[in-house]
Design a protein around this motif. Structure first.
Motif, PDB file in Angstrom:
ATOM      1  N   LEU A 205     -39.289   1.385 -11.918  1.00  0.00           N
ATOM      2  CA  LEU A 205     -40.067   1.352 -10.683  1.00  0.00           C
ATOM      3  C   LEU A 205     -39.174   0.902  -9.534  1.00  0.00           C
ATOM      4  O   LEU A 205     -38.249   0.114  -9.727  1.00  0.00           O
ATOM      5  CB  LEU A 205     -41.256   0.398 -10.825  1.00  0.00           C
ATOM      6  CG  LEU A 205     -42.241   0.687 -11.961  1.00  0.00           C
ATOM      7  CD1 LEU A 205     -43.421  -0.278 -11.897  1.00  0.00           C
ATOM      8  CD2 LEU A 205     -42.727   2.125 -11.921  1.00  0.00           C
ATOM      9  N   LYS A 206     -39.467   1.397  -8.348  1.00  0.00           N
ATOM     10  CA  LYS A 206     -38.693   1.036  -7.160  1.00  0.00           C
ATOM     11  C   LYS A 206     -39.635   0.521  -6.076  1.00  0.00           C
ATOM     12  O   LYS A 206     -40.839   0.780  -6.095  1.00  0.00           O
ATOM     13  CB  LYS A 206     -37.917   2.246  -6.643  1.00  0.00           C
ATOM     14  CG  LYS A 206     -38.817   3.402  -6.205  1.00  0.00           C
ATOM     15  CD  LYS A 206     -38.014   4.585  -5.690  1.00  0.00           C
ATOM     16  CE  LYS A 206     -38.948   5.713  -5.233  1.00  0.00           C
ATOM     17  NZ  LYS A 206     -38.204   6.864  -4.674  1.00  0.00           N
ATOM     18  N   GLY A 207     -39.066  -0.236  -5.132  1.00  0.00           N
ATOM     19  CA  GLY A 207     -39.880  -0.763  -4.045  1.00  0.00           C
ATOM     20  C   GLY A 207     -40.963  -1.707  -4.521  1.00  0.00           C
ATOM     21  O   GLY A 207     -42.084  -1.701  -4.005  1.00  0.00           O
ATOM     22  N   VAL A 208     -40.617  -2.543  -5.531  1.00  0.00           N
ATOM     23  CA  VAL A 208     -41.584  -3.482  -6.102  1.00  0.00           C
ATOM     24  C   VAL A 208     -41.002  -4.891  -6.068  1.00  0.00           C
ATOM     25  O   VAL A 208     -39.850  -5.094  -5.695  1.00  0.00           O
ATOM     26  CB  VAL A 208     -41.947  -3.090  -7.553  1.00  0.00           C
ATOM     27  CG1 VAL A 208     -42.653  -1.747  -7.587  1.00  0.00           C
ATOM     28  CG2 VAL A 208     -40.699  -3.056  -8.433  1.00  0.00           C
TER      29      VAL A 208
ATOM     30  N   GLU B 241     -38.713  -4.914  -2.756  1.00  0.00           N
ATOM     31  CA  GLU B 241     -37.486  -4.135  -2.628  1.00  0.00           C
ATOM     32  C   GLU B 241     -36.674  -4.110  -3.925  1.00  0.00           C
ATOM     33  O   GLU B 241     -35.505  -3.744  -3.927  1.00  0.00           O
ATOM     34  CB  GLU B 241     -36.628  -4.681  -1.480  1.00  0.00           C
ATOM     35  CG  GLU B 241     -36.255  -6.150  -1.621  1.00  0.00           C
ATOM     36  CD  GLU B 241     -35.477  -6.671  -0.425  1.00  0.00           C
ATOM     37  OE1 GLU B 241     -35.518  -6.011   0.632  1.00  0.00           O
ATOM     38  OE2 GLU B 241     -34.843  -7.736  -0.555  1.00  0.00           O
ATOM     39  N   ASP B 242     -37.308  -4.486  -5.043  1.00  0.00           N
ATOM     40  CA  ASP B 242     -36.606  -4.517  -6.331  1.00  0.00           C
ATOM     41  C   ASP B 242     -36.758  -3.189  -7.072  1.00  0.00           C
ATOM     42  O   ASP B 242     -37.711  -2.433  -6.854  1.00  0.00           O
ATOM     43  CB  ASP B 242     -37.160  -5.631  -7.225  1.00  0.00           C
ATOM     44  CG  ASP B 242     -36.947  -7.011  -6.624  1.00  0.00           C
ATOM     45  OD1 ASP B 242     -35.942  -7.190  -5.915  1.00  0.00           O
ATOM     46  OD2 ASP B 242     -37.790  -7.894  -6.867  1.00  0.00           O
ATOM     47  N   GLU B 243     -35.803  -2.942  -7.963  1.00  0.00           N
ATOM     48  CA  GLU B 243     -35.933  -1.878  -8.952  1.00  0.00           C
ATOM     49  C   GLU B 243     -36.114  -2.549 -10.308  1.00  0.00           C
ATOM     50  O   GLU B 243     -35.353  -3.455 -10.660  1.00  0.00           O
ATOM     51  CB  GLU B 243     -34.695  -0.979  -8.972  1.00  0.00           C
ATOM     52  CG  GLU B 243     -34.607  -0.044  -7.782  1.00  0.00           C
ATOM     53  CD  GLU B 243     -33.538   1.029  -7.964  1.00  0.00           C
ATOM     54  OE1 GLU B 243     -32.860   1.026  -9.024  1.00  0.00           O
ATOM     55  OE2 GLU B 243     -33.383   1.854  -7.054  1.00  0.00           O
ATOM     56  N   VAL B 244     -37.131  -2.123 -11.048  1.00  0.00           N
ATOM     57  CA  VAL B 244     -37.467  -2.785 -12.306  1.00  0.00           C
ATOM     58  C   VAL B 244     -37.572  -1.764 -13.430  1.00  0.00           C
ATOM     59  O   VAL B 244     -38.388  -0.835 -13.364  1.00  0.00           O
ATOM     60  CB  VAL B 244     -38.809  -3.552 -12.185  1.00  0.00           C
ATOM     61  CG1 VAL B 244     -39.191  -4.158 -13.531  1.00  0.00           C
ATOM     62  CG2 VAL B 244     -38.710  -4.634 -11.121  1.00  0.00           C
ATOM     63  N   ASN B 245     -36.741  -1.939 -14.443  1.00  0.00           N
ATOM     64  CA  ASN B 245     -36.838  -1.117 -15.645  1.00  0.00           C
ATOM     65  C   ASN B 245     -37.946  -1.702 -16.519  1.00  0.00           C
ATOM     66  O   ASN B 245     -37.868  -2.862 -16.935  1.00  0.00           O
ATOM     67  CB  ASN B 245     -35.502  -1.114 -16.393  1.00  0.00           C
ATOM     68  CG  ASN B 245     -35.548  -0.272 -17.652  1.00  0.00           C
ATOM     69  OD1 ASN B 245     -36.077  -0.697 -18.668  1.00  0.00           O
ATOM     70  ND2 ASN B 245     -34.997   0.930 -17.574  1.00  0.00           N
TER      71      ASN B 245
ATOM     72  N   GLY C 241     -44.865   7.507  -5.974  1.00  0.00           N
ATOM     73  CA  GLY C 241     -43.889   7.008  -5.013  1.00  0.00           C
ATOM     74  C   GLY C 241     -43.174   5.748  -5.456  1.00  0.00           C
ATOM     75  O   GLY C 241     -42.119   5.396  -4.906  1.00  0.00           O
ATOM     76  N   LEU C 242     -43.733   5.041  -6.450  1.00  0.00           N
ATOM     77  CA  LEU C 242     -43.100   3.816  -6.948  1.00  0.00           C
ATOM     78  C   LEU C 242     -42.190   4.076  -8.146  1.00  0.00           C
ATOM     79  O   LEU C 242     -41.524   3.157  -8.625  1.00  0.00           O
ATOM     80  CB  LEU C 242     -44.168   2.792  -7.351  1.00  0.00           C
ATOM     81  CG  LEU C 242     -45.024   2.187  -6.241  1.00  0.00           C
ATOM     82  CD1 LEU C 242     -46.009   1.179  -6.821  1.00  0.00           C
ATOM     83  CD2 LEU C 242     -44.161   1.517  -5.178  1.00  0.00           C
TER      84      LEU C 242
END
Length: 235
Positions: free
Chosen positions: A119-122, A82-86, A231-232
């Motif tokens: 990225l999202k949902g990671v 559920e993280d967002e990662v730049n 999707g990510l």
């Protein structure tokens, strides 16, 4: 037949998880005992050398155990995504942690990633481990004065992140087996390696539905491509 195979895989995962947990306790106890012996006043130099050797062995065993436990936790879906990662920021964190090893071999590190690529949902912890292992391998098997490049491109709406090095490469006969656990290859014989770095990469990638592709030529270097589903990627 399918159910039987699935049951066997599940039992294997449970065994690895349980064994890893059980091993951590005696390893920690032995490490504490060795540390206490170092604090004794009448310890001889010869014994100190032997204790240091024992400590190194225990540290290697602890690394293997922690790695197997991590793989088991990933395969048993024990992490939340559920993280967002730049990605640019993540790669900077990795560089800050591992840059001293690059300096020791005079390896340059170039990142051509948009500062907006997110990225999202990671799971950030797992993605850090994935990229850390790829960069660490690129250092380990690179040549003196070599180069590591991380680039991005979009293909069929998927985000492709490539980690390339100018190292010793991987032989064609070894490529099909590089993600096998504990598999040792000619290129790793002189390295302090347990053959678990790439299996971790594969497990974390699979957990995020990311495909891993490898292009390598012996004595010319390797490129690991991460095919990240659209999707990510945060728009």
């Amino acid at each position: 037949m399918i159910e039987t195979i699935a049951d066997k895989f599940q039992k294997e995962r449970e065994f690895i998880s349980n064994a890893s947990h059980e091993l951590m306790t005696p390893i920690s106890i032995l490490q504490s005992k060795i540390e206490n012996m170092f604090n004794e006043e009448d310890i001889s130099d010869e014994l100190k050398v032997k204790l240091l050797d024992m400590q190194k062995i225990l540290n290697r065993l602890k690394t293997i155990t922690k790695t197997l436990l991590l793989i088991s936790q990933i395969e048993n879906d024990q992490f939340i995504k559920e993280d967002e990662v730049n990605l640019a920021d993540l790669l900077q964190e990795i560089y800050d942690e591992i840059s001293i090893r690059m300096e020791e071999k005079d390896i340059s590190f170039a990142v051509d990633i948009s500062p907006d690529t997110t990225l999202k949902g990671v799971n950030k912890f797992l993605l850090f481990n994935l990229f850390f292992n790829l960069v660490n391998n690129a250092i380990k098997y690179n040549r003196e004065g070599g180069e590591i490049r991380v680039t991005e491109e979009t293909v069929n709406k998927n985000l492709i992140i490539s980690v390339s090095d100018t190292g010793i490469g991987i032989g064609a006969e070894e490529l099909p087996h590089i993600f096998s656990r504990f598999k040792k290859f000619k290129r790793s014989l002189l390295q302090d390696s347990f053959g678990l770095g790439l299996p971790i990469v594969k497990s974390i990638a699979g957990f995020h539905r990311i495909e891993v592709e490898v292009v390598s030529e012996k004595d010319r270097g390797s490129t690991f491509k991460l095919v990240i589903p659209a999707g990510l990627v945060k728009k």
